[in-house]
Design an enzyme around this catalytic site. Structure first.
Site, PDB file in Angstrom:
ATOM      1  N   GLU A 239       0.961  -1.457  -0.188  1.00  0.00           N
ATOM      2  CA  GLU A 239      -0.190   0.370  -0.235  1.00  0.00           C
ATOM      3  C   GLU A 239       1.001   0.988  -0.291  1.00  0.00           C
ATOM      4  O   GLU A 239       1.939   1.187   1.103  1.00  0.00           O
ATOM      5  CB  GLU A 239      -1.143  -0.039   0.606  1.00  0.00           C
ATOM      6  CG  GLU A 239      -1.861   1.064   1.096  1.00  0.00           C
ATOM      7  CD  GLU A 239      -2.973   1.250   2.366  1.00  0.00           C
ATOM      8  OE1 GLU A 239      -3.136   0.229   2.888  1.00  0.00           O
ATOM      9  OE2 GLU A 239      -3.543   1.981   2.689  1.00  0.00           O
TER      10      GLU A 239
ATOM     11  N   ARG B 206       5.064 -13.459   9.477  1.00  0.00           N
ATOM     12  CA  ARG B 206       5.491 -11.352   8.722  1.00  0.00           C
ATOM     13  C   ARG B 206       6.786 -11.579  10.311  1.00  0.00           C
ATOM     14  O   ARG B 206       7.617 -12.629  11.282  1.00  0.00           O
ATOM     15  CB  ARG B 206       4.243 -10.953   9.797  1.00  0.00           C
ATOM     16  CG  ARG B 206       4.862 -10.662  11.175  1.00  0.00           C
ATOM     17  CD  ARG B 206       3.722  -9.455  11.462  1.00  0.00           C
ATOM     18  NE  ARG B 206       3.940  -7.897  11.400  1.00  0.00           N
ATOM     19  CZ  ARG B 206       3.398  -7.051  10.125  1.00  0.00           C
ATOM     20  NH1 ARG B 206       2.183  -7.523   9.573  1.00  0.00           N
ATOM     21  NH2 ARG B 206       3.688  -5.848   9.029  1.00  0.00           N
TER      22      ARG B 206
ATOM     23  N   LYS C 142       4.212   0.757  10.142  1.00  0.00           N
ATOM     24  CA  LYS C 142       3.997   1.984   9.230  1.00  0.00           C
ATOM     25  C   LYS C 142       3.729   2.659   9.891  1.00  0.00           C
ATOM     26  O   LYS C 142       4.048   3.866   9.887  1.00  0.00           O
ATOM     27  CB  LYS C 142       4.002   2.041   8.131  1.00  0.00           C
ATOM     28  CG  LYS C 142       3.684   1.089   6.951  1.00  0.00           C
ATOM     29  CD  LYS C 142       2.897   1.339   5.663  1.00  0.00           C
ATOM     30  CE  LYS C 142       3.660   0.171   4.994  1.00  0.00           C
ATOM     31  NZ  LYS C 142       2.427   0.115   3.688  1.00  0.00           N
TER      32      LYS C 142
HETATM   33  P1  ATP Z   1       2.291  -2.417   7.993  1.00  0.00           P
HETATM   34  O1  ATP Z   1       1.444  -2.641   8.969  1.00  0.00           O
HETATM   35  O2  ATP Z   1       2.828  -1.535   8.367  1.00  0.00           O
HETATM   36  O3  ATP Z   1       1.697  -0.432   8.038  1.00  0.00           O
HETATM   37  P2  ATP Z   1       1.504  -4.139   5.836  1.00  0.00           P
HETATM   38  O4  ATP Z   1       1.581  -5.010   5.746  1.00  0.00           O
HETATM   39  O5  ATP Z   1      -0.102  -2.803   6.045  1.00  0.00           O
HETATM   40  O6  ATP Z   1       2.692  -3.060   6.800  1.00  0.00           O
HETATM   41  P3  ATP Z   1       1.514  -3.330   3.146  1.00  0.00           P
HETATM   42  O7  ATP Z   1       1.972  -2.741   2.413  1.00  0.00           O
HETATM   43  O8  ATP Z   1       0.282  -3.719   3.549  1.00  0.00           O
HETATM   44  O9  ATP Z   1       2.354  -3.026   4.321  1.00  0.00           O
HETATM   45  O10 ATP Z   1       2.522  -4.497   2.511  1.00  0.00           O
HETATM   46  C1  ATP Z   1       3.155  -5.802   1.113  1.00  0.00           C
HETATM   47  C2  ATP Z   1       3.263  -6.430   1.387  1.00  0.00           C
HETATM   48  O11 ATP Z   1       4.024  -7.181   2.445  1.00  0.00           O
HETATM   49  C3  ATP Z   1       1.906  -7.343   1.761  1.00  0.00           C
HETATM   50  O12 ATP Z   1       1.766  -8.372   1.375  1.00  0.00           O
HETATM   51  C4  ATP Z   1       2.656  -7.686   3.790  1.00  0.00           C
HETATM   52  O13 ATP Z   1       2.095  -8.559   3.700  1.00  0.00           O
HETATM   53  C5  ATP Z   1       4.025  -7.506   3.629  1.00  0.00           C
HETATM   54  N1  ATP Z   1       5.090  -7.466   4.685  1.00  0.00           N
HETATM   55  C6  ATP Z   1       4.723  -6.227   5.652  1.00  0.00           C
HETATM   56  N2  ATP Z   1       5.402  -5.914   6.988  1.00  0.00           N
HETATM   57  C7  ATP Z   1       5.880  -7.832   6.856  1.00  0.00           C
HETATM   58  C8  ATP Z   1       6.631  -8.247   8.067  1.00  0.00           C
HETATM   59  N3  ATP Z   1       6.889  -7.416   8.806  1.00  0.00           N
HETATM   60  N4  ATP Z   1       7.288  -9.158   7.069  1.00  0.00           N
HETATM   61  C9  ATP Z   1       6.576 -10.098   6.430  1.00  0.00           C
HETATM   62  N5  ATP Z   1       6.203  -9.372   5.218  1.00  0.00           N
HETATM   63  C10 ATP Z   1       5.853  -8.470   5.485  1.00  0.00           C
HETATM   64 MG    MG Z   2      -1.445  -4.024   4.742  1.00  0.00          MG
END
Ligand code: ATP
Ligand code: MG
Length: 552
Positions: free
Chosen positions: A40, A264, A274
């Site tokens: 995102e 994760r 984030k």
């Molecule tokens: P945050 O919770 O930090 O906002 P998010 O998961 O909402 O992170 P996205 O931009 O939606 O952020 O993530 C893109 C991809 O990265 C998704 O497939 C998510 O599952 C993966 N991802 C995000 N954080 C991690 C992590 N700590 N370990 C592994 N994969 C991750």
């Molecule tokens: Mg997300």
């Protein structure tokens, strides 16, 4: 057949995703695989995303498939092109190429048509309840929800209202579109989940075309399906969403993408949400998203991390089915592995004390050849100037040294790296008792490469006081003092654990060849650590220490 494959798979030490993919290819379920990375664009990527990128792109690469980059831009309020650009830069820097660049917003028309299709099938309805009413009527895990009074609107009325929502007739929050599933389903996500909400906001790509935006659960599976994604890999917290992902695909009868979940990445001494990273930036706890203390990809890049080290780290962490916390020192270990093999060496003194060679002629300069990388003794060299007045680390001299201290001490001998053996004759102290000057004599017969090699127990680094360059060195500690940032008690602000000593700025005295370094990666300050020249301000960021380094 598939049993056989699994046996072979476990012998070959495949992770569970590799097993699934090999099975799917062997059974002909898929001819080739297509994965996606779906960020995102509401922030900068961090090391957790790097893990996901290495996994998605790595699996596709390993099995001759492809990976799409798809920006999951369904919430216009938080998203921005600044983030889109940084995300693309970071993925390229990590060494991966996407087959296609897509945006969930590319599919808004299709998603809208499918929503109408579900309305026509009696599987979606417009609800006028407030957000609060919807929340209250969802029930709890132990209590069934309450059906909305608007749940049994006719298809015609739902279509009319949904079209009016799209045309902008209603204010934010006035109406939503919900899937009509089951208000007493044990999986709370099945209790008539939201599909669309009204947001009168301009979108970074579609501008003001839309004022209704799809929810993640409605959009994600369908976006995967549109692109014919075969393996949609996401983090563990989405496993309860999987049945809903399947439900929409099944009801629409579209390409059956499938979701798989892995744990994760969590790291000690680190926060990775984030929202928290954004807060650190906005409130100036750090100096921007790319502050070298940040776990963002742009931050660790500026710190001196290499793409190779991050890919090695992702590989070592592997793919787990259960949440865990990885030691930050593993990441540092990977960086050291990489830099140890290929970084150029220089000498720099960070905490200097003056050392005078009493039997050296005033003004005389002798240049020593030193290899840029000890792994290639006959490879490229740099020239290190030796003069009468030198600088060494304060910690490398001890007045009352224990027996096992093999660095410089009164009447003791030590080798100056690449140069002569010296002997300490005397030293000068100031009124506070600090050693300010050490006097030595050098042994002219100890010149490396001339005559017989004489070895002494200690070797220390040094620079010429006259022929050295002052550079700024930035030394880092963990950004947080608490190892388990994920386990801090509820109600306690994570910012209370910010480390006040996470950054120390000192002057380093470096041998002159450092300024001509063209390697583009971190260099090793011998016996001190790996330092990367900051592209923004020219300071040398300490990327990591040396494995067996003494404590500075
Ligand atoms: P945050 O919770 O930090 O906002 P998010 O998961 O909402 O992170 P996205 O931009 O939606 O952020 O993530 C893109 C991809 O990265 C998704 O497939 C998510 O599952 C993966 N991802 C995000 N954080 C991690 C992590 N700590 N370990 C592994 N994969 C991750
Ligand atoms: Mg997300």
């Amino acid at each position: 057949m598939s049993e056989n494959i699994n046996e072979v798979a476990s012998e070959r030490n495949l992770n569970f995703l590799e097993e699934i993919i090999e099975n799917d290819l062997a059974t002909g379920k898929h001819k080739s695989i297509l994965t996606r990375f779906p960020p995102e664009p509401n922030g900068y990527l961090h090391i957790g995303h790097a893990k996901s990128i290495c996994l998605n792109f790595g699996l596709a690469k390993k099995y001759g498939g492809k990976t799409n980059l798809r920006f999951d831009d369904t919430n216009p309020v938080k998203e921005d092109t600044e983030y889109v650009d940084s995300i693309k830069e970071d993925i390229k820097w990590l060494g991966f190429e996407w087959a296609n660049e897509f945006y969930a917003s590319d599919y808004f028309d299709q998603l809208y048509l499918w929503a109408e299709e579900l309305i026509k099938k009696g599987l979606a309805y417009v609800d006028d309840q407030t957000q609060e009413e919807i929340r209250q009527n969802r029930g709890t895990v132990s209590q069934p929800g309450v059906e909305s009074p608007y749940r049994n609107r006719s298809v015609e009325e739902n279509l009319k209202l949904f079209r009016e929502m799209k045309e902008g007739k209603y204010a934010d929050g006035e109406k939503v579109l919900r899937a009509k599933i089951d208000m007493s389903h044990p999986n709370m996500l099945f209790r008539d989940p939201l599909m669309y909400r009204i947001i009168h906001a301009s979108h970074h790509r579609t501008g003001n075309k839309w004022c209704i935006y799809p929810m993640y659960d409605y959009a994600h599976g369908e976006c995967d399906s549109i692109e014919n994604i075969t393996h949609s890999i996401c983090t563990l917290e989405f496993d309860v969403h999987r049945p809903l992902y399947d439900w929409f695909i099944e009801k629409l009868g579209i390409f059956p993408s499938h979701q798989y979940e892995f744990a994760r990445l969590n790291l000690t001494y680190t926060v990775m949400s984030k929202r928290k990273l954004l807060e650190l930036v906005k409130n100036h706890y750090v100096d921007g998203w790319d502050d070298p203390r940040m776990p963002t990809i742009c931050g660790i890049r500026r710190r001196g991390y290499t793409p190779e080290s991050i890919r090695m780290f992702a590989e070592k962490v592997g793919v787990a089915k259960r949440d865990n916390v990885i030691d930050l020192s593993l990441l540092e270990w990977c960086l050291r592995q990489d830099l140890n093999a290929r970084s150029n060496r220089y000498m720099a003194v960070l905490n200097p004390v003056k050392l005078v060679i009493d039997n050296w002629e005033d003004g005389k300069v002798e240049y020593f050849d030193a290899p840029l990388n000890p792994a290639e003794p006959d490879g490229p060299k740099r020239k290190v100037p030796f003069t009468k007045e030198l600088l060494i680390e304060k910690e490398d001299f001890m007045e009352d040294a224990p027996k096992k201290y093999f660095r410089l001490k009164p009447d003791g001998e030590v080798r100056l790296k690449y140069a002569y053996i010296i002997k300490c004759n005397s030293f000068v102290k100031d009124s506070d008792g600090n050693v300010t000057e050490i006097h030595c004599t050098y042994d002219p017969d100890s010149k490396p490469g001339v005559g017989e090699w004489r070895s002494v127990k200690g070797t220390i680094h040094w620079v010429s006081e006259e022929l050295c360059d002052k550079v700024e060195a930035r030394l880092y500690e963990h950004l947080f003092t608490e190892e388990q940032m994920g386990a801090i008690p509820e109600g306690v602000d994570y910012k209370e654990y910010l480390n006040p000593n996470s950054l120390t700025i000192v002057t380093a005295y470096a041998e002159p060849a450092l300024k001509d370094d063209k390697s583009g990666i971190a260099v090793q300050f011998e016996r001190v650590g790996y330092f990367y020249k900051d592209p923004e301000n020219g300071a040398y960021n300490k990327a990591t220490g040396l494995k067996d380094s003494f404590k500075m």
